[in-house]
Structure formats: structure tokens, C-alpha cells
Design a protein around this motif. Structure first.
Motif, PDB file in Angstrom:
ATOM      1  N   GLU A 223       0.810  -1.220   0.000  1.00  0.00           N
ATOM      2  CA  GLU A 223       0.000   0.000   0.000  1.00  0.00           C
ATOM      3  C   GLU A 223       0.842   1.267   0.000  1.00  0.00           C
ATOM      4  O   GLU A 223       0.296   2.368  -0.118  1.00  0.00           O
ATOM      5  CB  GLU A 223      -0.924   0.011   1.220  1.00  0.00           C
ATOM      6  CG  GLU A 223      -2.093  -0.941   1.130  1.00  0.00           C
ATOM      7  CD  GLU A 223      -3.006  -0.848   2.344  1.00  0.00           C
ATOM      8  OE1 GLU A 223      -4.161  -0.412   2.189  1.00  0.00           O
ATOM      9  OE2 GLU A 223      -2.547  -1.198   3.453  1.00  0.00           O
ATOM     10  N   GLN A 224       2.154   1.144   0.143  1.00  0.00           N
ATOM     11  CA  GLN A 224       3.000   2.327   0.220  1.00  0.00           C
ATOM     12  C   GLN A 224       2.908   3.179  -1.040  1.00  0.00           C
ATOM     13  O   GLN A 224       3.193   2.712  -2.142  1.00  0.00           O
ATOM     14  CB  GLN A 224       4.464   1.927   0.443  1.00  0.00           C
ATOM     15  CG  GLN A 224       4.770   1.360   1.809  1.00  0.00           C
ATOM     16  CD  GLN A 224       6.234   0.950   1.932  1.00  0.00           C
ATOM     17  OE1 GLN A 224       6.945   0.808   0.933  1.00  0.00           O
ATOM     18  NE2 GLN A 224       6.698   0.751   3.150  1.00  0.00           N
ATOM     19  N   LYS A 225       2.483   4.421  -0.860  1.00  0.00           N
ATOM     20  CA  LYS A 225       2.587   5.456  -1.887  1.00  0.00           C
ATOM     21  C   LYS A 225       1.928   5.106  -3.219  1.00  0.00           C
ATOM     22  O   LYS A 225       2.399   5.497  -4.290  1.00  0.00           O
ATOM     23  CB  LYS A 225       4.061   5.799  -2.116  1.00  0.00           C
ATOM     24  CG  LYS A 225       4.301   7.232  -2.585  1.00  0.00           C
ATOM     25  CD  LYS A 225       5.778   7.485  -2.754  1.00  0.00           C
ATOM     26  CE  LYS A 225       6.019   8.899  -3.240  1.00  0.00           C
ATOM     27  NZ  LYS A 225       7.444   9.148  -3.547  1.00  0.00           N
ATOM     28  N   VAL A 226       0.838   4.329  -3.172  1.00  0.00           N
ATOM     29  CA  VAL A 226       0.067   4.038  -4.382  1.00  0.00           C
ATOM     30  C   VAL A 226      -1.413   4.174  -4.044  1.00  0.00           C
ATOM     31  O   VAL A 226      -1.796   4.279  -2.877  1.00  0.00           O
ATOM     32  CB  VAL A 226       0.350   2.614  -4.929  1.00  0.00           C
ATOM     33  CG1 VAL A 226       1.794   2.491  -5.376  1.00  0.00           C
ATOM     34  CG2 VAL A 226       0.020   1.545  -3.887  1.00  0.00           C
TER      35      VAL A 226
ATOM     36  N   ALA B 222      -1.094  18.054  -0.984  1.00  0.00           N
ATOM     37  CA  ALA B 222      -0.153  17.595   0.042  1.00  0.00           C
ATOM     38  C   ALA B 222       1.211  17.390  -0.590  1.00  0.00           C
ATOM     39  O   ALA B 222       1.319  17.048  -1.770  1.00  0.00           O
ATOM     40  CB  ALA B 222      -0.647  16.296   0.664  1.00  0.00           C
ATOM     41  N   PRO B 223       2.284  17.630   0.162  1.00  0.00           N
ATOM     42  CA  PRO B 223       3.620  17.418  -0.393  1.00  0.00           C
ATOM     43  C   PRO B 223       3.865  15.956  -0.688  1.00  0.00           C
ATOM     44  O   PRO B 223       3.337  15.075  -0.021  1.00  0.00           O
ATOM     45  CB  PRO B 223       4.539  17.904   0.737  1.00  0.00           C
ATOM     46  CG  PRO B 223       3.729  17.736   1.985  1.00  0.00           C
ATOM     47  CD  PRO B 223       2.314  18.031   1.573  1.00  0.00           C
ATOM     48  N   ILE B 224       4.668  15.697  -1.704  1.00  0.00           N
ATOM     49  CA  ILE B 224       5.039  14.319  -2.017  1.00  0.00           C
ATOM     50  C   ILE B 224       6.090  13.873  -1.017  1.00  0.00           C
ATOM     51  O   ILE B 224       7.082  14.560  -0.780  1.00  0.00           O
ATOM     52  CB  ILE B 224       5.575  14.220  -3.450  1.00  0.00           C
ATOM     53  CG1 ILE B 224       4.431  14.530  -4.424  1.00  0.00           C
ATOM     54  CG2 ILE B 224       6.176  12.857  -3.724  1.00  0.00           C
ATOM     55  CD1 ILE B 224       4.796  14.446  -5.863  1.00  0.00           C
ATOM     56  N   ARG B 225       5.874  12.713  -0.422  1.00  0.00           N
ATOM     57  CA  ARG B 225       6.759  12.228   0.621  1.00  0.00           C
ATOM     58  C   ARG B 225       7.654  11.126   0.069  1.00  0.00           C
ATOM     59  O   ARG B 225       7.272  10.376  -0.823  1.00  0.00           O
ATOM     60  CB  ARG B 225       5.961  11.709   1.815  1.00  0.00           C
ATOM     61  CG  ARG B 225       5.066  12.777   2.436  1.00  0.00           C
ATOM     62  CD  ARG B 225       4.246  12.180   3.570  1.00  0.00           C
ATOM     63  NE  ARG B 225       3.543  13.216   4.304  1.00  0.00           N
ATOM     64  CZ  ARG B 225       2.340  13.644   4.036  1.00  0.00           C
ATOM     65  NH1 ARG B 225       1.682  13.120   3.032  1.00  0.00           N
ATOM     66  NH2 ARG B 225       1.778  14.578   4.768  1.00  0.00           N
ATOM     67  N   SER B 226       8.811  11.003   0.637  1.00  0.00           N
ATOM     68  CA  SER B 226       9.737   9.956   0.213  1.00  0.00           C
ATOM     69  C   SER B 226       9.304   8.612   0.780  1.00  0.00           C
ATOM     70  O   SER B 226       8.580   8.547   1.754  1.00  0.00           O
ATOM     71  CB  SER B 226      11.150  10.297   0.678  1.00  0.00           C
ATOM     72  OG  SER B 226      11.226  10.178   2.097  1.00  0.00           O
ATOM     73  N   PHE B 227       9.819   7.541   0.203  1.00  0.00           N
ATOM     74  CA  PHE B 227       9.491   6.206   0.678  1.00  0.00           C
ATOM     75  C   PHE B 227       9.970   5.982   2.100  1.00  0.00           C
ATOM     76  O   PHE B 227       9.393   5.218   2.829  1.00  0.00           O
ATOM     77  CB  PHE B 227      10.113   5.142  -0.251  1.00  0.00           C
ATOM     78  CG  PHE B 227       9.192   4.689  -1.320  1.00  0.00           C
ATOM     79  CD1 PHE B 227       8.364   3.609  -1.122  1.00  0.00           C
ATOM     80  CD2 PHE B 227       9.134   5.336  -2.529  1.00  0.00           C
ATOM     81  CE1 PHE B 227       7.510   3.165  -2.121  1.00  0.00           C
ATOM     82  CE2 PHE B 227       8.287   4.902  -3.529  1.00  0.00           C
ATOM     83  CZ  PHE B 227       7.469   3.823  -3.336  1.00  0.00           C
ATOM     84  N   SER B 228      11.048   6.651   2.508  1.00  0.00           N
ATOM     85  CA  SER B 228      11.584   6.423   3.845  1.00  0.00           C
ATOM     86  C   SER B 228      10.576   6.801   4.914  1.00  0.00           C
ATOM     87  O   SER B 228      10.648   6.334   6.049  1.00  0.00           O
ATOM     88  CB  SER B 228      12.869   7.232   4.039  1.00  0.00           C
ATOM     89  OG  SER B 228      12.619   8.621   3.926  1.00  0.00           O
ATOM     90  N   HIS B 229       9.630   7.682   4.557  1.00  0.00           N
ATOM     91  CA  HIS B 229       8.612   8.117   5.518  1.00  0.00           C
ATOM     92  C   HIS B 229       7.625   7.001   5.789  1.00  0.00           C
ATOM     93  O   HIS B 229       6.887   7.046   6.774  1.00  0.00           O
ATOM     94  CB  HIS B 229       7.893   9.331   4.951  1.00  0.00           C
ATOM     95  CG  HIS B 229       7.188  10.140   5.987  1.00  0.00           C
ATOM     96  ND1 HIS B 229       7.863  10.769   7.013  1.00  0.00           N
ATOM     97  CD2 HIS B 229       5.880  10.432   6.166  1.00  0.00           C
ATOM     98  CE1 HIS B 229       6.992  11.425   7.766  1.00  0.00           C
ATOM     99  NE2 HIS B 229       5.797  11.242   7.287  1.00  0.00           N
ATOM    100  N   TYR B 230       7.562   6.008   4.930  1.00  0.00           N
ATOM    101  CA  TYR B 230       6.542   4.961   5.039  1.00  0.00           C
ATOM    102  C   TYR B 230       7.066   3.780   5.828  1.00  0.00           C
ATOM    103  O   TYR B 230       6.319   2.885   6.101  1.00  0.00           O
ATOM    104  CB  TYR B 230       6.086   4.523   3.637  1.00  0.00           C
ATOM    105  CG  TYR B 230       5.144   5.539   3.033  1.00  0.00           C
ATOM    106  CD1 TYR B 230       3.779   5.287   3.012  1.00  0.00           C
ATOM    107  CD2 TYR B 230       5.613   6.739   2.540  1.00  0.00           C
ATOM    108  CE1 TYR B 230       2.907   6.222   2.480  1.00  0.00           C
ATOM    109  CE2 TYR B 230       4.741   7.674   2.019  1.00  0.00           C
ATOM    110  CZ  TYR B 230       3.393   7.407   1.985  1.00  0.00           C
ATOM    111  OH  TYR B 230       2.513   8.332   1.463  1.00  0.00           O
TER     112      TYR B 230
END
Length: 305
Positions: free
Chosen positions: A132-135, A297-305
Motif C-alpha cells: 500500500e505504500q505510496k500508491v 499535500a507534499p510528495i513524501r519519500s518512501f523512507s517516511h513509510y
């Protein structure tokens, strides 16, 4: 005998007003989840328990729930059926906290029958959360369903379900296996890294220990860890920091602000510490949404997930 009779059975008492379907729904990804579904009011859930593969059937009967287990892990399933149904959910102190805010108090009253489930199984939730990360939800479900079917292993019992993938099989799969499912290399490698420590994750004593181990895995951040422990352990305080929508929802519901960030969300949830994730779940259950207008909303990096 047909071979489909349950190997274990238990009757569970439920509290007044208990909402069965809404309480177990977090254990399904969609009405078409290959591992779990609700059919004619019965919740069917396939899993790899510490005692072996099993399928749990939870069926409302009168004011009770009847739990039936199939397969080698049937006893484990039935023993944990009350947690799966949310009947071990501890609401101690929540009423007093909810009373401090009119919106939360109203939702707590309206959704009083909701109980947070605790599956007791870590890796199936890791699988879903990583995918579910970032999709979008549609993309996540496609990747999840295709992954389950790629490693297809029928679950025991009378309903056609598949077991979640064996972590050992996932750990051994090269990243390109997941590409046809819409899962790029970064998420695929995060998933295989988590699969390699699945046994250690399952042995974690509580959500704090599990969160610490999850966060040590490259590619897993606070959002993914919270998504896992909230359902695997029934952690009522787990907040999905880094979510695209939740900060706006919390800011709108609790402060009338159409947009919020993670810091503002945590500030508004702080009075409900111990039940912060429960507040977010109540807002979701009530379909509370912030207005759609406003800056992106700002785009977040994968490390945030």
C-alpha cells in the motif's frame, strides 16, 4: 464426514451493541480478498498460524459469535478468535478522553459497537502495508491479490480461500517476480527484507517491540509500522504518520481546519494518547472527510513509510 467439518469450535459472548462486520472488516482488503471475506454474514479468514495453515469462520448466532476452525492450525485460530473479532479490545479510559471533545464524544457514542481486531499474525499485515505504500488503493489491491495468487496455496475448509504467502517463499523471490503485479523494485525489496525476519517479527512480545523491529527494516517507516501493529496487535494508539489523507481528516474534524500536516495531526490527537489510533479509526468509520479544495499535500519519500 465430508472432510470440511471444523476441527475446533467455540462460542464467544459479545457486548451489547457489538458491530461484528464493521469490527472484522480491517482484516479484509476488499470484498474480493483471496485470503478473507464475508459471505452471507459469516467471516472467513485464512492464515498461517504458528501451528500450521488454518481457516477461521466467525458466525453471528443470536447474541453470540460461533468460532469454528479448520485445518492444522484450527485450535490456534479458535483460541484467538475473540481477539480476531475485537473482543479483547481494551477501551479503558477512552470514554473519559472522548468526552473532552464534542466530535470525538459524538463518534464514540455513535460507533460504540466497534471493536478493534487483533489478528496476532504479523507478516500478512506487513505484506499488505508494504504494497500500500505510496500508491492508490486500487493499485495496492492489484499488487496484493496478484502476489497472493502467484504463491497460491489453498486454505483448508469449505470456502475457497488462499493462504497468505509463506514468508520463506517471498524472501527467496527475486524482485522482478513482482513487476508484473505493478510492484516496483523498491517495494519488492522491502517486502523480501521483511519476509526474511518474519519469524522474529512474529515472536515480538508487543507492538512496541514489533514497531522497533519493523522500523529497523530499510523501506519501512512510521506509516507502515503503524498500519501493521494497529491490526496485528490491536494497538489503539498507533497513528499512521505520513498518510496522505489522515492529517487533513483529523485537522478538519477536531479543529475545523481543512488542511493539516503530521505535526498538527499529532498535536490534535495528543489529548487522546493511548487511543489516538482509535480516534482516527472512528473518523474513518464515520466517513469523515476534509473538504477537497486546498493546496496539494507534499510528495513524501518512501523512507517516511
Amino acid at each position: 464426514m465430508t472432510g470440511n467439518e471444523p476441527k475446533a469450535r467455540r462460542v464467544l459472548r459479545t457486548p451489547a451493541g457489538y458491530r461484528f462486520t464493521a469490527s472484522v472488516r480491517p482484516l479484509t482488503f476488499s470484498p474480493y480478498d483471496p485470503c478473507a471475506r464475508i459471505v452471507a454474514g459469516v467471516f472467513w479468514w485464512a492464515a498461517r498460524t504458528p501451528d500450521g495453515p488454518a481457516t477461521l469462520a466467525l458466525r453471528p448466532e443470536g447474541g453470540d459469535l460461533v468460532a469454528e476452525g479448520h485445518g492444522p492450525g484450527a485450535d490456534w485460530m479458535v483460541e484467538h478468535a475473540d481477539a480476531v473479532a475485537g473482543l479483547r479490545d481494551d477501551l479503558t479510559g477512552f470514554a473519559e478522553l472522548a468526552a473532552s471533545h464534542p466530535v470525538v464524544a459524538r463518534l464514540a457514542s455513535q460507533q460504540a459497537g466497534l471493536r478493534m481486531p487483533a489478528s496476532g499474525l504479523i507478516f500478512p499485515r506487513v505484506l499488505r502495508a508494504v504494497l500500500e505504500q505510496k500508491v492508490t488503493g486500487k493499485e495496492a489491491y492489484r499488487g496484493y491479490a496478484a502476489t497472493v495468487r502467484h504463491f497460491a496455496e489453498p486454505a483448508p475448509g469449505p470456502v475457497r480461500l488462499l493462504l497468505p504467502p509463506d514468508p520463506a517463499a517471498v524472501a527467496a523471490a527475486p524482485y522482478w517476480v513482482f513487476h508484473p503485479f505493478g510492484v516496483e523494485q523498491r517495494r519488492a525489496e522491502t517486502l523480501t527484507r521483511a519476509a526474511r525476519v518474519a519469524d522474529r517479527l512474529q515472536r515480538c512480545a508487543d507492538s512496541t517491540e514489533a514497531t522497533r523491529l519493523l522500523r529497523s527494516i530499510p523501506g519501512i517507516g512510521p506509516w507502515t509500522a503503524a498500519e501493521v501493529v494497529r491490526v496485528a496487535y490491536g494497538d489503539a494508539d498507533a497513528v499512521s504518520v505520513g498518510d496522505y489523507h489522515v492529517p487533513n481528516t483529523v485537522a478538519w474534524a477536531l479543529a475545523g481546519e481543512p488542511r493539516g500536516n503530521d505535526a498538527r495531526m499529532l498535536e490534535l490527537l495528543e489529548p487522546f494518547r493511548g487511543h489516538r489510533g482509535r480516534v482516527c479509526w472512528l473518523l474513518e468509520a464515520a466517513a469523515v472527510q476534509a473538504p477537497k479544495f486546498g493546496p496539494r499535500a507534499p510528495i513524501r519519500s518512501f523512507s517516511h513509510y
